[in-house]
Design a protein around this motif. Structure first.
Motif, mmCIF file in Angstrom:
data_model
loop_
_atom_site.group_PDB
_atom_site.id
_atom_site.type_symbol
_atom_site.label_atom_id
_atom_site.label_comp_id
_atom_site.label_asym_id
_atom_site.label_seq_id
_atom_site.Cartn_x
_atom_site.Cartn_y
_atom_site.Cartn_z
ATOM 1 N N THR A 102 -2.708 2.311 -9.414
ATOM 2 C CA THR A 102 -2.915 3.287 -10.470
ATOM 3 C C THR A 102 -1.904 3.023 -11.577
ATOM 4 O OG1 THR A 102 -1.452 4.916 -9.434
ATOM 5 C CG2 THR A 102 -3.794 5.022 -8.874
ATOM 6 N N LEU A 119 5.415 2.651 -4.825
ATOM 7 C CA LEU A 119 5.504 3.140 -6.200
ATOM 8 C C LEU A 119 5.907 2.004 -7.137
ATOM 9 C CD1 LEU A 119 7.605 6.421 -5.620
ATOM 10 C CD2 LEU A 119 5.140 6.105 -5.374
ATOM 11 N N VAL A 158 -4.483 -3.641 -6.280
ATOM 12 C CA VAL A 158 -5.102 -2.500 -6.952
ATOM 13 C C VAL A 158 -4.029 -1.435 -7.072
ATOM 14 C CG1 VAL A 158 -6.949 -0.771 -6.851
ATOM 15 C CG2 VAL A 158 -7.317 -3.042 -5.834
ATOM 16 N N THR A 197 -6.537 7.537 -5.102
ATOM 17 C CA THR A 197 -7.534 6.481 -5.018
ATOM 18 C C THR A 197 -8.422 6.750 -3.815
ATOM 19 O OG1 THR A 197 -6.081 5.042 -3.700
ATOM 20 C CG2 THR A 197 -5.998 4.804 -6.110
ATOM 21 N N LEU A 222 -11.100 6.195 -8.463
ATOM 22 C CA LEU A 222 -9.961 7.075 -8.713
ATOM 23 C C LEU A 222 -10.508 8.491 -8.840
ATOM 24 C CD1 LEU A 222 -6.868 6.998 -9.303
ATOM 25 C CD2 LEU A 222 -7.471 7.041 -11.725
ATOM 26 N N GLY A 260 2.388 8.541 -3.652
ATOM 27 C CA GLY A 260 2.551 7.384 -2.777
ATOM 28 C C GLY A 260 2.083 7.605 -1.348
ATOM 29 N N GLY A 261 1.697 8.844 -1.027
ATOM 30 C CA GLY A 261 1.244 9.126 0.336
ATOM 31 C C GLY A 261 -0.123 8.515 0.620
ATOM 32 N N LEU A 262 -0.349 8.161 1.872
ATOM 33 C CA LEU A 262 -1.634 7.591 2.279
ATOM 34 C C LEU A 262 -2.556 8.692 2.794
ATOM 35 C CD1 LEU A 262 -0.376 4.545 4.415
ATOM 36 C CD2 LEU A 262 -0.682 4.659 1.937
ATOM 37 N N LEU A 276 -7.041 3.056 -13.233
ATOM 38 C CA LEU A 276 -6.982 2.255 -12.018
ATOM 39 C C LEU A 276 -7.101 0.787 -12.425
ATOM 40 C CD1 LEU A 276 -6.889 2.573 -8.886
ATOM 41 C CD2 LEU A 276 -9.367 2.319 -8.943
ATOM 42 N N ARG A 333 0.836 -1.196 0.000
ATOM 43 C CA ARG A 333 0.000 0.000 0.000
ATOM 44 C C ARG A 333 0.881 1.261 0.000
ATOM 45 N NH1 ARG A 333 -4.482 0.163 4.558
ATOM 46 N NH2 ARG A 333 -5.216 -1.580 3.282
ATOM 47 N N GLY A 334 0.644 2.131 -0.961
ATOM 48 C CA GLY A 334 1.441 3.351 -1.062
ATOM 49 C C GLY A 334 2.751 3.181 -1.805
ATOM 50 N N ARG A 384 -10.404 5.827 2.671
ATOM 51 C CA ARG A 384 -8.957 5.884 2.579
ATOM 52 C C ARG A 384 -8.487 5.665 1.146
ATOM 53 N NH1 ARG A 384 -6.416 1.178 1.619
ATOM 54 N NH2 ARG A 384 -7.597 -0.738 1.968
ATOM 55 N N GLY A 385 -7.218 5.935 0.930
ATOM 56 C CA GLY A 385 -6.629 5.721 -0.384
ATOM 57 C C GLY A 385 -5.187 6.161 -0.381
ATOM 58 N N VAL A 386 -4.631 6.290 -1.602
ATOM 59 C CA VAL A 386 -3.247 6.740 -1.766
ATOM 60 C C VAL A 386 -3.223 7.817 -2.842
ATOM 61 C CG1 VAL A 386 -2.294 4.495 -1.096
ATOM 62 C CG2 VAL A 386 -2.678 4.976 -3.512
ATOM 63 N N TYR A 387 -2.247 8.696 -2.739
ATOM 64 C CA TYR A 387 -2.061 9.731 -3.754
ATOM 65 C C TYR A 387 -1.211 9.202 -4.903
ATOM 66 C CZ TYR A 387 -4.002 13.302 -0.688
ATOM 67 O OH TYR A 387 -4.841 14.050 0.091
ATOM 68 N N HIS A 388 -1.757 9.308 -6.115
ATOM 69 C CA HIS A 388 -0.987 8.951 -7.309
ATOM 70 C C HIS A 388 -0.074 10.102 -7.714
ATOM 71 C CE1 HIS A 388 -0.160 7.421 -11.388
ATOM 72 N NE2 HIS A 388 -0.375 8.666 -11.788
ATOM 73 N N ARG A 400 3.912 4.206 -14.958
ATOM 74 C CA ARG A 400 4.123 4.272 -13.518
ATOM 75 C C ARG A 400 2.809 4.413 -12.764
ATOM 76 N NH1 ARG A 400 3.383 9.132 -11.170
ATOM 77 N NH2 ARG A 400 3.315 10.946 -12.520
ATOM 78 N N GLY A 401 2.894 4.242 -11.476
ATOM 79 C CA GLY A 401 1.724 4.412 -10.632
ATOM 80 C C GLY A 401 2.057 4.088 -9.192
ATOM 81 N N VAL A 402 1.000 3.939 -8.392
ATOM 82 C CA VAL A 402 1.161 3.590 -6.981
ATOM 83 C C VAL A 402 0.204 2.447 -6.647
ATOM 84 C CG1 VAL A 402 1.819 5.950 -6.322
ATOM 85 C CG2 VAL A 402 -0.573 5.262 -6.145
ATOM 86 N N TYR A 403 0.580 1.667 -5.658
ATOM 87 C CA TYR A 403 -0.286 0.583 -5.192
ATOM 88 C C TYR A 403 -1.272 1.109 -4.151
ATOM 89 C CZ TYR A 403 2.601 -2.932 -7.498
ATOM 90 O OH TYR A 403 3.249 -3.686 -8.439
ATOM 91 N N HIS A 404 -2.548 0.889 -4.425
ATOM 92 C CA HIS A 404 -3.595 1.221 -3.447
ATOM 93 C C HIS A 404 -3.715 0.121 -2.398
ATOM 94 C CE1 HIS A 404 -7.524 2.536 -1.896
ATOM 95 N NE2 HIS A 404 -7.864 1.266 -1.934
ATOM 96 N N ASP A 405 -3.584 -1.112 -2.824
ATOM 97 C CA ASP A 405 -3.778 -2.243 -1.920
ATOM 98 C C ASP A 405 -3.103 -3.484 -2.494
ATOM 99 O OD1 ASP A 405 -4.895 -2.274 0.568
ATOM 100 O OD2 ASP A 405 -6.967 -2.339 -0.124
#
Lengths: 160, 160
Positions: free
Chosen positions: A92, A61, A90, B92, B104, B59-61, A104, A58-59, B77-81, A77-82
């Motif tokens: 981005t 990159l 999940v 997210t 998203l 990547g921040g939560l 997503l 989570r979070g 909740r989510g994460v910043y892309h 590129r993206g980030v992991y939500h979960d």
């Protein structure tokens, strides 16, 4: 041969790709979340893939770079939500050439008789952005990725 | 009074919410990315909001908790892309009660005569998930958030 199925309905914003692998769910999950293996299966066969970063949490990159025969680079590129092992992740997803079109991607692994059903659903910010990826033959990259992943899984050592 | 506009088309997977604030873009951006201010404007008026975490960077939560009059808690909740000051952020978004329906959200701020046009586009994993939020009166929460944010912005000290 390919038994990858796509669901791409007119006027919708998502692309669903489905493939059944003949391997246990834990094995498929480990393969698709292993940065060492990504260059062996991710993307179409005519491009090579480099993993710059892949923090599967989570979070975390991720950034992959496709490189063509002339050395041109295409970043994603993206980030992991979960990340919920072994059933889903999940994240981005952005092609760096079109940074405003963030998608997503949800990958779900289900146990089925004889293997694992892999379902990747990508939802896009607009119908137009989704259709642009379809026109750019995004399904080819997906289908070849699934074929290559099946090959990687077939090569794994048999447990006895 | 409300001048919040929604675009919710049948059969699509997104909800677009638009509001014009009478404040400069930098001021609006700072306000919507400030964890200290979120409890003053985020969500419908009949719920209070607590910010558990809000790391406004790639990547921040983030996690907000709505609390009702009986003390029941509803987590989001989510994460910043991406965070591109002062023009947009992408993150997210998940209601913890339905953890498989991750959305998203892209918030874009545009300079317009007399203020800033705030556009929040949320794209959902399915039409059904999108419609469930519409049926749960998600637009009310959005509209009240915009009204409350306008009030917060109106209270800022005037620069002379």
């Amino acid at each position: 041969m390919s038994d990858t199925e796509f669901v791409i309905e007119p006027g919708r914003q998502d692309i669903v790709m489905i493939h059944v692998f003949h391997a246990p769910r834990e094995v498929v999950f480990r393969a698709v979340t292993d940065p060492e293996l990504v260059p062996r299966w991710w993307g179409p066969r005519f491009l090579s893939t480099r993993v710059d970063v892949m923090e599967v949490r989570r979070g975390g990159l991720w950034r992959y770079v496709n490189v063509d025969a002339r050395g041109r680079e295409y970043g994603f590129r993206g980030v992991y939500h979960d990340v919920v092992a072994p059933e889903r992740f999940v994240r981005t997803w952005e092609f760096e050439g079109t940074p405003r079109d963030v998608a997503l991607e949800t990958v779900t692994l289900e146990e089925v008789p004889g293997g694992t059903r892999y379902v990747a659903r990508s939802v896009h910010p607009s119908v137009e952005a989704r259709d642009a990826i379809v026109r750019a033959d995004g399904a080819r990259g997906g289908r070849e990725s699934m074929e290559r992943l099946a090959e990687v899984l077939a090569q794994r050592p048999t447990r006895t």
